[in-house]
Design a protein around this motif. Sequence first.
Motif, mmCIF file in Angstrom:
data_model
loop_
_atom_site.group_PDB
_atom_site.id
_atom_site.type_symbol
_atom_site.label_atom_id
_atom_site.label_comp_id
_atom_site.label_asym_id
_atom_site.label_seq_id
_atom_site.Cartn_x
_atom_site.Cartn_y
_atom_site.Cartn_z
ATOM 1 N N LYS A 118 -59.033 -10.030 -92.059
ATOM 2 C CA LYS A 118 -58.195 -10.841 -91.050
ATOM 3 C C LYS A 118 -59.736 -11.510 -90.778
ATOM 4 N N THR A 119 -59.821 -12.671 -91.323
ATOM 5 C CA THR A 119 -60.966 -14.109 -91.294
ATOM 6 C C THR A 119 -61.246 -14.807 -90.342
ATOM 7 N N GLY A 120 -59.368 -14.729 -89.376
ATOM 8 C CA GLY A 120 -59.405 -16.179 -88.793
ATOM 9 C C GLY A 120 -58.600 -15.781 -87.488
ATOM 10 N N ASP A 121 -58.122 -16.325 -87.401
ATOM 11 C CA ASP A 121 -57.578 -16.400 -85.678
ATOM 12 C C ASP A 121 -55.854 -16.303 -86.194
ATOM 13 N N THR A 122 -55.511 -17.041 -87.546
ATOM 14 C CA THR A 122 -54.748 -17.434 -88.783
ATOM 15 C C THR A 122 -54.659 -17.183 -89.707
ATOM 16 N N THR A 123 -56.221 -16.931 -90.331
ATOM 17 C CA THR A 123 -56.474 -16.563 -91.694
ATOM 18 C C THR A 123 -56.702 -15.169 -92.041
ATOM 19 N N ILE A 124 -55.895 -14.697 -93.518
ATOM 20 C CA ILE A 124 -55.965 -13.473 -94.683
ATOM 21 C C ILE A 124 -56.888 -13.968 -95.704
ATOM 22 N N THR A 125 -57.121 -12.623 -95.436
ATOM 23 C CA THR A 125 -57.220 -12.649 -97.565
ATOM 24 C C THR A 125 -57.148 -11.345 -97.846
ATOM 25 N N TRP A 126 -56.555 -11.308 -98.633
ATOM 26 C CA TRP A 126 -55.938 -10.174 -99.197
ATOM 27 C C TRP A 126 -56.232 -9.493 -101.233
ATOM 28 N N VAL A 127 -56.444 -8.877 -100.481
ATOM 29 C CA VAL A 127 -55.958 -8.037 -102.488
ATOM 30 C C VAL A 127 -55.298 -6.880 -102.424
ATOM 31 N N ARG A 128 -54.701 -7.369 -103.949
ATOM 32 C CA ARG A 128 -53.388 -6.881 -104.177
ATOM 33 C C ARG A 128 -54.142 -5.056 -105.512
ATOM 34 N N ASP A 129 -53.318 -4.264 -105.509
ATOM 35 C CA ASP A 129 -53.519 -3.161 -105.872
ATOM 36 C C ASP A 129 -54.086 -2.874 -107.791
ATOM 37 N N ASP A 130 -53.457 -4.390 -107.870
ATOM 38 C CA ASP A 130 -53.530 -4.834 -109.467
ATOM 39 C C ASP A 130 -55.490 -5.495 -109.486
ATOM 40 N N GLY A 131 -55.949 -5.774 -108.099
ATOM 41 C CA GLY A 131 -56.924 -6.450 -108.150
ATOM 42 C C GLY A 131 -56.768 -7.782 -107.759
ATOM 43 N N GLN A 132 -55.522 -8.066 -108.242
ATOM 44 C CA GLN A 132 -55.682 -10.102 -107.637
ATOM 45 C C GLN A 132 -55.606 -10.099 -106.291
ATOM 46 N N SER A 133 -56.738 -11.064 -105.872
ATOM 47 C CA SER A 133 -56.518 -11.518 -104.670
ATOM 48 C C SER A 133 -57.264 -12.983 -104.271
ATOM 49 N N GLY A 134 -56.267 -13.579 -102.587
ATOM 50 C CA GLY A 134 -56.266 -14.647 -102.587
ATOM 51 C C GLY A 134 -56.732 -14.942 -101.195
ATOM 52 N N SER A 135 -55.917 -15.958 -100.360
ATOM 53 C CA SER A 135 -56.157 -16.285 -99.497
ATOM 54 C C SER A 135 -55.262 -16.535 -98.411
ATOM 55 N N ALA A 136 -54.709 -16.736 -97.780
ATOM 56 C CA ALA A 136 -53.786 -17.052 -96.519
ATOM 57 C C ALA A 136 -53.744 -17.621 -94.976
ATOM 58 N N ARG A 137 -52.779 -18.579 -94.810
ATOM 59 C CA ARG A 137 -52.789 -18.311 -93.493
ATOM 60 C C ARG A 137 -51.559 -18.083 -93.328
ATOM 61 N N ILE A 138 -51.379 -17.784 -91.461
ATOM 62 C CA ILE A 138 -50.193 -16.873 -91.625
ATOM 63 C C ILE A 138 -49.940 -18.576 -90.160
ATOM 64 N N GLU A 139 -47.927 -18.057 -90.172
ATOM 65 C CA GLU A 139 -47.808 -18.898 -88.617
ATOM 66 C C GLU A 139 -46.094 -18.331 -88.500
ATOM 67 N N GLY A 140 -46.458 -18.803 -86.735
ATOM 68 C CA GLY A 140 -45.514 -18.101 -86.361
ATOM 69 C C GLY A 140 -45.608 -16.851 -85.340
#
Length: 164
Positions: free
Chosen positions: A142-164
Amino acid sequence: MTRLACNDVAHTEPFALRLRFEDQTAQPDLETMMNTLNKLAAFAALSSVVLMSGASAQEAVEGSGLEALISGKRVYLSTPYGGEFPLIYNADGTVTGDGTELGLARFFAPRETGKWWVEGANLCQQFPTWYRGEVSCFTIEKTGDTTITWVRDDGQSGSARIEG
């Protein structure tokens, strides 16, 4: 006496420094050089404290905390092209991804529903045809109230926002 000065570089280069001699013909004396080096060391120490405090703002999420963060929410993955790819994580354990608005129908089924679950520190999901039907698991920070970063088991990574 020659003075060695330390100036900030343009705002487009954060934390970068440029050293210059005010008198281009003379060499700086040892005291001036030591003062400048001490200033640089203090700047480096302060920068590392600032960077470390920024890193601590990220919080690994796992188990029931991860389930609470995702369940019943829409997660919008940031794409390299500036758009967002929505995933809807329903409380019943189903997840629906829909890339229709991104024009992904040319490449694969643009909308698909699979299943999701939490396994320890990982968010796992499986779709019938996406990723050849294989299970993918992710660690989430969790990088903020509604934001995250993720790392997939194959090493791919990215960011996202959560709503709802």
